[in-house]
Enzyme design. Sequence first.
Site, PDB file in Angstrom:
ATOM      1  N   SER A 192       0.929  -1.224  -0.031  1.00 55.53           N
ATOM      2  CA  SER A 192       0.091   0.048  -0.176  1.00 55.53           C
ATOM      3  C   SER A 192       0.730   1.070   0.123  1.00 55.53           C
ATOM      4  O   SER A 192       0.373   2.064  -0.821  1.00 55.53           O
ATOM      5  CB  SER A 192      -0.968  -0.018   1.106  1.00 55.53           C
ATOM      6  OG  SER A 192      -0.247  -0.073   2.380  1.00 55.53           O
ATOM      7  N   CYS A 223      -7.226  -5.869  -0.087  1.00 57.99           N
ATOM      8  CA  CYS A 223      -6.018  -5.990   0.750  1.00 57.99           C
ATOM      9  C   CYS A 223      -5.161  -4.709   0.661  1.00 57.99           C
ATOM     10  O   CYS A 223      -5.925  -3.593   1.310  1.00 57.99           O
ATOM     11  CB  CYS A 223      -5.189  -7.135   0.462  1.00 57.99           C
ATOM     12  SG  CYS A 223      -4.223  -7.636   1.887  1.00 57.99           S
ATOM     13  N   ARG A 227      -0.636 -11.128   4.431  1.00 58.20           N
ATOM     14  CA  ARG A 227      -0.107 -10.311   5.115  1.00 58.20           C
ATOM     15  C   ARG A 227      -1.186  -9.020   5.315  1.00 58.20           C
ATOM     16  O   ARG A 227      -0.872  -7.956   4.944  1.00 58.20           O
ATOM     17  CB  ARG A 227       1.255  -9.766   4.778  1.00 58.20           C
ATOM     18  CG  ARG A 227       1.996  -9.200   5.685  1.00 58.20           C
ATOM     19  CD  ARG A 227       3.331  -8.604   5.397  1.00 58.20           C
ATOM     20  NE  ARG A 227       4.057  -8.315   6.733  1.00 58.20           N
ATOM     21  CZ  ARG A 227       4.960  -7.357   6.862  1.00 58.20           C
ATOM     22  NH1 ARG A 227       5.401  -6.594   5.733  1.00 58.20           N
ATOM     23  NH2 ARG A 227       5.569  -6.965   8.028  1.00 58.20           N
ATOM     24  N   HIS A 240      -8.032 -11.834  -0.732  1.00 60.13           N
ATOM     25  CA  HIS A 240      -7.813 -11.962  -2.229  1.00 60.13           C
ATOM     26  C   HIS A 240      -8.847 -12.733  -2.732  1.00 60.13           C
ATOM     27  O   HIS A 240      -8.378 -14.005  -3.063  1.00 60.13           O
ATOM     28  CB  HIS A 240      -6.517 -12.173  -2.631  1.00 60.13           C
ATOM     29  CG  HIS A 240      -5.511 -11.186  -2.114  1.00 60.13           C
ATOM     30  ND1 HIS A 240      -5.006 -10.255  -2.901  1.00 60.13           N
ATOM     31  CD2 HIS A 240      -4.743 -10.876  -0.744  1.00 60.13           C
ATOM     32  CE1 HIS A 240      -3.872  -9.326  -2.151  1.00 60.13           C
ATOM     33  NE2 HIS A 240      -3.942  -9.778  -0.824  1.00 60.13           N
ATOM     34  N   GLU A 291      -9.369 -12.796  -5.835  1.00 67.66           N
ATOM     35  CA  GLU A 291      -8.659 -13.057  -7.147  1.00 67.66           C
ATOM     36  C   GLU A 291      -7.794 -14.109  -7.254  1.00 67.66           C
ATOM     37  O   GLU A 291      -7.445 -14.591  -8.225  1.00 67.66           O
ATOM     38  CB  GLU A 291      -8.312 -11.681  -7.841  1.00 67.66           C
ATOM     39  CG  GLU A 291      -7.140 -11.517  -7.229  1.00 67.66           C
ATOM     40  CD  GLU A 291      -6.916 -10.774  -5.749  1.00 67.66           C
ATOM     41  OE1 GLU A 291      -7.925 -10.600  -5.119  1.00 67.66           O
ATOM     42  OE2 GLU A 291      -6.069 -10.366  -5.102  1.00 67.66           O
ATOM     43  N   ARG A 340      -2.683  -2.152   9.652  1.00 68.83           N
ATOM     44  CA  ARG A 340      -1.856  -2.858   8.822  1.00 68.83           C
ATOM     45  C   ARG A 340      -0.989  -4.271   9.112  1.00 68.83           C
ATOM     46  O   ARG A 340      -0.853  -4.121  10.395  1.00 68.83           O
ATOM     47  CB  ARG A 340      -0.912  -1.912   7.976  1.00 68.83           C
ATOM     48  CG  ARG A 340      -1.390  -1.070   6.992  1.00 68.83           C
ATOM     49  CD  ARG A 340      -0.157  -0.075   6.488  1.00 68.83           C
ATOM     50  NE  ARG A 340       0.611  -0.864   5.630  1.00 68.83           N
ATOM     51  CZ  ARG A 340       1.632  -0.361   5.122  1.00 68.83           C
ATOM     52  NH1 ARG A 340       2.169   0.814   5.427  1.00 68.83           N
ATOM     53  NH2 ARG A 340       2.400  -1.040   4.458  1.00 68.83           N
TER      54      ARG A 340
END
Length: 224
Positions: A58, A88, A144, A179, A181, A114
Amino acid sequence: MPKRAGISLPDRIGVLDLQGGVVEHVRHLERLGLCPVLVKEPENLSGLAGLIIPGGESTCLGRLLTIFGLDEAIIDQYRRGMKIWGTCAGAILLAAKITGGDHCLALVDIEVARNSFGSQLDSFTDYALIPELSPVRLPLTFIRAPKIIKVGPGVRVLLAKDDFIAAVESDGALVTTFHPELTPCLAFHRYFARKCGLKPLDETIVADIDPAWDSTSWTDHLRI
Ligand code: GLN
């Protein structure tokens, strides 16, 4: 682009293509019969019904957004009605507050912490039932990941687990700390496409858990 009363309606979903898990989102959208747009510069945002901000890192993504002039452009398009989904790192970029850090786009009234599960090696998979999305349990891949620790008014919780929240939505945004995807699950992409007013292939044509998914994904190799 379809027209209503002479006005062209946005009919595409973009995937932010600066860093991170871009191609996996693109492939999932394609499996649903959609034709995604790669977004590298502000011009690519025009005519988008929705934008996916993928996972990645990020801080890096936030800096690239500024360098490419995309931060202000995304905020502007969002205010004009473009829907947005952050996965995420994308969730971190959308949050109004980051515990101990600086916010980036601040489009969703949530606070995130985070790297809340530890290091990359503490990444994990899980399953959850999210009735708004699917009648079957969906696979979740946390890499993570952050935790959503506070949710403001106007933000609805889609998935809460143990001491954290993993998925929320507002009228304009979808936020997942995991995620979809990177799994054979298409339910989140279908849900987001419908939120954008589009018509993805429905469940009778492509199942929520797609058996045709290419299981050579790197997550399988790592078995995380
Ligand atoms: N840990 C990353 C961050 O804080 C997010 C990881 C991810 O997107 N999978 O930016």
